[in-house]
Enzyme design. Sequence first.
Site, short mmCIF file in Angstrom:
data_model
loop_
_atom_site.label_atom_id
_atom_site.label_comp_id
_atom_site.label_asym_id
_atom_site.label_seq_id
_atom_site.Cartn_x
_atom_site.Cartn_y
_atom_site.Cartn_z
N SER A 1 -1.39 27.20 -5.37
CA SER A 1 -1.07 28.60 -5.64
C SER A 1 -1.65 29.07 -6.97
O SER A 1 -1.61 30.27 -7.28
CB SER A 1 0.44 28.82 -5.65
OG SER A 1 1.00 28.39 -4.44
N HIS B 1 13.40 11.82 3.42
CA HIS B 1 12.79 13.08 3.82
C HIS B 1 12.58 14.04 2.67
O HIS B 1 11.48 14.55 2.48
CB HIS B 1 13.45 13.76 5.01
CG HIS B 1 12.48 14.75 5.56
ND1 HIS B 1 11.46 14.39 6.41
CD2 HIS B 1 12.26 16.04 5.23
CE1 HIS B 1 10.68 15.43 6.60
NE2 HIS B 1 11.14 16.45 5.92
N TRP C 1 7.12 0.13 3.93
CA TRP C 1 7.60 0.87 2.75
C TRP C 1 8.97 1.47 3.00
O TRP C 1 9.67 1.85 2.08
CB TRP C 1 6.59 1.94 2.32
CG TRP C 1 6.72 3.26 3.04
CD1 TRP C 1 6.15 3.58 4.23
CD2 TRP C 1 7.47 4.41 2.62
NE1 TRP C 1 6.49 4.85 4.58
CE2 TRP C 1 7.30 5.39 3.62
CE3 TRP C 1 8.25 4.71 1.50
CZ2 TRP C 1 7.90 6.64 3.53
CZ3 TRP C 1 8.84 5.96 1.43
CH2 TRP C 1 8.66 6.91 2.43
N ASP D 1 6.34 21.57 -26.58
CA ASP D 1 6.35 20.22 -26.00
C ASP D 1 7.45 20.19 -24.94
O ASP D 1 8.07 21.21 -24.65
CB ASP D 1 6.65 19.17 -27.10
CG ASP D 1 6.11 17.80 -26.72
OD1 ASP D 1 6.41 17.34 -25.60
OD2 ASP D 1 5.38 17.19 -27.54
N ARG E 1 1.93 1.26 15.10
CA ARG E 1 1.52 1.11 13.71
C ARG E 1 1.94 -0.27 13.20
O ARG E 1 2.68 -0.98 13.87
CB ARG E 1 2.14 2.21 12.85
CG ARG E 1 3.64 2.17 12.79
CD ARG E 1 4.22 3.43 12.22
NE ARG E 1 4.17 3.46 10.76
CZ ARG E 1 5.03 4.14 9.99
NH1 ARG E 1 6.00 4.85 10.55
NH2 ARG E 1 4.92 4.12 8.69
N HIS F 1 0.85 -1.20 0.00
CA HIS F 1 0.00 0.00 0.00
C HIS F 1 0.88 1.25 0.00
O HIS F 1 0.71 2.15 -0.82
CB HIS F 1 -0.93 0.00 1.21
CG HIS F 1 -1.53 1.34 1.52
ND1 HIS F 1 -2.53 1.90 0.76
CD2 HIS F 1 -1.26 2.24 2.50
CE1 HIS F 1 -2.84 3.08 1.26
NE2 HIS F 1 -2.08 3.31 2.33
N SER G 1 13.18 6.03 -13.87
CA SER G 1 12.07 6.77 -14.47
C SER G 1 11.98 8.18 -13.89
O SER G 1 11.86 9.16 -14.62
CB SER G 1 10.77 6.00 -14.24
OG SER G 1 9.67 6.83 -14.37
N SER G 2 12.08 8.27 -12.58
CA SER G 2 11.97 9.59 -11.94
C SER G 2 13.10 10.50 -12.37
O SER G 2 12.90 11.69 -12.60
CB SER G 2 12.04 9.46 -10.42
OG SER G 2 10.91 8.83 -9.95
N GLU H 1 12.07 13.12 -0.16
CA GLU H 1 10.98 12.47 -0.88
C GLU H 1 9.61 12.98 -0.41
O GLU H 1 8.72 13.19 -1.23
CB GLU H 1 11.09 10.95 -0.68
CG GLU H 1 9.88 10.14 -1.12
CD GLU H 1 9.67 10.11 -2.62
OE1 GLU H 1 10.64 10.38 -3.36
OE2 GLU H 1 8.53 9.83 -3.04
N HIS I 1 15.05 12.98 12.02
CA HIS I 1 13.89 13.09 12.92
C HIS I 1 12.96 11.88 12.75
O HIS I 1 12.04 11.71 13.53
CB HIS I 1 13.13 14.41 12.72
CG HIS I 1 12.45 14.56 11.41
ND1 HIS I 1 12.24 15.77 10.80
CD2 HIS I 1 11.90 13.66 10.56
CE1 HIS I 1 11.61 15.61 9.67
NE2 HIS I 1 11.39 14.34 9.49
N HIS I 2 13.22 11.07 11.73
CA HIS I 2 12.48 9.81 11.62
C HIS I 2 13.11 8.74 12.50
O HIS I 2 12.63 7.63 12.58
CB HIS I 2 12.50 9.31 10.17
CG HIS I 2 11.81 10.24 9.22
ND1 HIS I 2 10.47 10.17 8.96
CD2 HIS I 2 12.28 11.28 8.49
CE1 HIS I 2 10.14 11.11 8.09
NE2 HIS I 2 11.22 11.81 7.79
N LYS J 1 3.96 29.90 3.60
CA LYS J 1 3.11 29.52 2.47
C LYS J 1 1.64 29.59 2.85
O LYS J 1 0.81 30.17 2.14
CB LYS J 1 3.45 28.11 1.99
CG LYS J 1 4.89 27.94 1.57
CD LYS J 1 5.04 27.08 0.35
CE LYS J 1 4.36 27.66 -0.84
NZ LYS J 1 5.18 28.03 -1.94
N TYR K 1 8.92 15.85 0.61
CA TYR K 1 8.70 17.17 0.02
C TYR K 1 8.50 17.09 -1.48
O TYR K 1 7.81 17.91 -2.06
CB TYR K 1 9.83 18.12 0.41
CG TYR K 1 9.68 18.49 1.85
CD1 TYR K 1 8.71 19.42 2.23
CD2 TYR K 1 10.40 17.86 2.84
CE1 TYR K 1 8.49 19.70 3.54
CE2 TYR K 1 10.19 18.14 4.17
CZ TYR K 1 9.23 19.06 4.52
OH TYR K 1 8.99 19.32 5.83
N THR L 1 7.04 26.84 5.81
CA THR L 1 5.74 26.22 5.53
C THR L 1 4.62 27.13 5.99
O THR L 1 3.62 27.32 5.30
CB THR L 1 5.63 24.84 6.22
OG1 THR L 1 6.84 24.13 5.98
CG2 THR L 1 4.47 24.05 5.69
#
Lengths: 534, 377
Positions: free
Chosen positions: A271, A256, A144, A108, A453, A79, A172-173, A258, A305-306, A334, A260, A331
């Site tokens: 925006s 991390h 994950w 293009d 979790r 998931h 790909s990315s 990622e 921080h993870h 924004k 963002y 943040t």
Amino acid sequence: MSEIIHADHHDDHAHGPAKGILRWLYTTNHKDIGTLYLWFSLAMFFIGGAMALVIRTELFQPGLQFIEPAFFNQMTTNHGLIMVFGAIMPAFVGLANWLIPMQVGAPDMALPRMNNLSFWILPFAFSMMISTLFMEGGGPNFGWTFYAPLSTTYAPDSVTYFIFAVHLMGASSIMGSINIIATILNMRAPGMTLMKMPMFVWTWLITAYLLIAVMPVLAGAVTMMLFDIHFNTSFFNAAGGGDPVMFQHIFWFFGHPEVYIMILPAFGIVSHIIPTFARKRLFGYTSMVYAVASIAFLSFIVWAHHMFTVGMPLAGQLFFMYSTMLIAVPTGVKVFNWIATMWRGSMTFETPMLFAIAFVVLFTIGGLSGIMLAITPADYQYHDTYFVVAHFHYVLVPGALFSIIAAVYFWIPKWTGKMYDESLGKLHFWLSFIGVNVTFFPQHFSGLAGMPRRIPDYALQFADFNMISSIGAFIFGFSQLFFLYVLIKTIRSGKPAVGRAWEGAKGLEWVLPSPAPYHSFTYPPEVTDKESYA
Amino acid sequence: MKNQILRMLTGTLAFIASGTVLADEWNMRVGVTDISRQVYDLHMTIFYICVAIGVVVFGVLFWSVFQHRKSKGAVPATFHESTKLELAWTIVPTLILIVMAIPATQVLVQMYDTGGEDMNIEVRGYQWKWQYKYLDEDYNNSYSFFSSLATPRSQITNRSEKADTYLLEVDEHLRIPINRKVRFLVTSEDVIHAWWVPDFGIKRDAVPGMLNELWAIVETPGIYRGQCTELCGQDHGFMPIVVEAMPEAEFDAWYATKVSSEIVRQETMSKSLTHDELMVQGEATYGTYCSSCHMANGEGVPPVFPAIAGSIVANGSRDDHLSLVINGISGSAMQAFGKQLDAVQLASVVHYQRNAFGNDVGDVSQPQDVINLSKGQ
Ligand SMILES: [Cu+2]
């Protein structure tokens, strides 16, 4: 301006898309590829969503009712992987493909063939990953975040396919990002200076750099796993002198930024939508750009921080706590700017606007729980509980996903030349809004009350929250099938849309007719003040 | 429509606020240590600050949503930037964050003060149980035991009524004295686990090859429950932690009896056992530790778990067989049992494997052989 449109029409006659299925296989057109990405991500969204519902079904009540713990772990893992790499990221790349050439006034993408390749890798990568679920020993079951050594020494045999799939997704990315950067830096219409670029283009430019910086790190991590598994190295094997914690440092150095990567383009989308429906220019354009840039920079120095509970020295804990708290500042800027944009505007509340406002509110809730998580001593109590699950789902579902849905409603008139049905769109919004909150809000409480979790079964005191959460998940899941219906109905029988589909819409894409011609701008348009953002 | 939004918002806030009143089931536990109380206070402080921020920010947003709408005839203003405002909403949040960071730093520094402990307990995570060892030089660090889930399978599969402590019950509690600084040294034998007792306000990952330090001074006697919080494989949800904090005198008495029976047990290690004794003890050990993979009939589940019946190892050299069981097979599910089982158990289980399931080697393995083998390494 009329000349340009005329020229486009003319061009359209000369070479439109090829016919039949091969059109999609061989296409190098940014709109076709954008469409492919979007449909692909929608399909992945439904597959990942179905897995979420399997999870929520098992968690509806305490006890094991439907699936075995081993399969449960495969469900949570897949998931997560599918939603992150298969749904959210490709959806943003699809939007980038569709919108960036139109918004910068280009015909293009800069590298059309590579564009085709970067899309077509994905179906293979994901088929491979999903097929592992049917292999002996099962598919990825280590979360994950695939922490070693659970994902190496103790992993199912199929982990090698998983590693290969991650490599493909990364390739790909990276190709997608190179393409986006090349397009933005080289193909802007004359007069569109960097500080006049639309916010979506800005956020994607920065996101693309983040991707190029961190995807190779992820590739490195999985390659080390591959070596540990097959070639007897001990990068992450303590018995051989390696360090399992190093895996986490490498993973989160990717992971991390990622997160963002999954939210910056959302900031861009919102925006656009808020100024359009507030009929007022975006407030603080310059500070918005700088805020995105500072978030991107900070995202590289907060990763641990993870990992507050892995046992870092005090100085490390303090550094990562402070740097993480700091991210709240840009943040916040924004959020304040969006609200200032709405302030004294002349607002209407079409579906995209509803999703955008919900984004601002619910993303902010996710941001506030993020500040709580940053406080290290308190994080010891939150870490790896449902509080974290609630936090990141608030920023990813009503955050990233709502922005994508908002974008689809907002730009679909431009893509298809047809208008969606407003009352169906609003119904979809309210169902989603209720579903999302009923699902994830109670998870804050079950987390605080102590529910870890990634468990298939839980102690009795968590039962009520889980039941509510499961009901919400089903509401949310099925309202997305309704979204599919709204989309198909729009494409089949929507009312024709005009070029500037929204009264307050600004930007070059709205200068083009709806649907936009196959080759967006064959002659560079003029960037007038009226269509510029800054 | 906007009324609905407002109702949602106020509903949400009321929901949050009520959560703080209902405590326990809704909120973080206050706990029973000084640290846990400080963490709770910190949590509540930050929570209220966040709620206040939320009220202000969403208040302004919804005010705007109600007042500045086209249907009310609002005409869009033309302002679109203000350096003063931007500075204000950069500086004010920074100040708020500093206000949060100060107490957070103080609590964290205290948590890291691991010195001056009264006793040490090693906490070792296994797939899927915990091992606790009282590190006490007087007794050769010898009293250790495993603590695993005691909830019956029938409750998990809904065939019988679930107890109040469903999934939070273990076969043997970890006992500690109150009012003493107990230091926990957390590590793991296989994958990463995490040891968490919410009431103590402490959580730390159990990482193979690493020793993490934690401490607690528990103030109230009682039974405190927690769970493994790092995904550690299939039974991650089924490895609870139960700590019983006892009055000091009671603890000391209990500990003394444990230590003396431990000394008696160690003495039996040097005795030789008969074939029958070994077979009885071996069958029991096999049933508890081996049959989940190698199956009760020794047939295993090939190719994943090899059969013991007819196995080359079980019919080959005795010492090879012994050392395989002691050291495990690295990189496979076959763990090193040398750390989990004592010499009697190891000798007897190997003896049993060599003389059951149709294997008929006929040699004898004694506890002393295990001890010699281990020393030889
Ligand atoms: Cu565990």
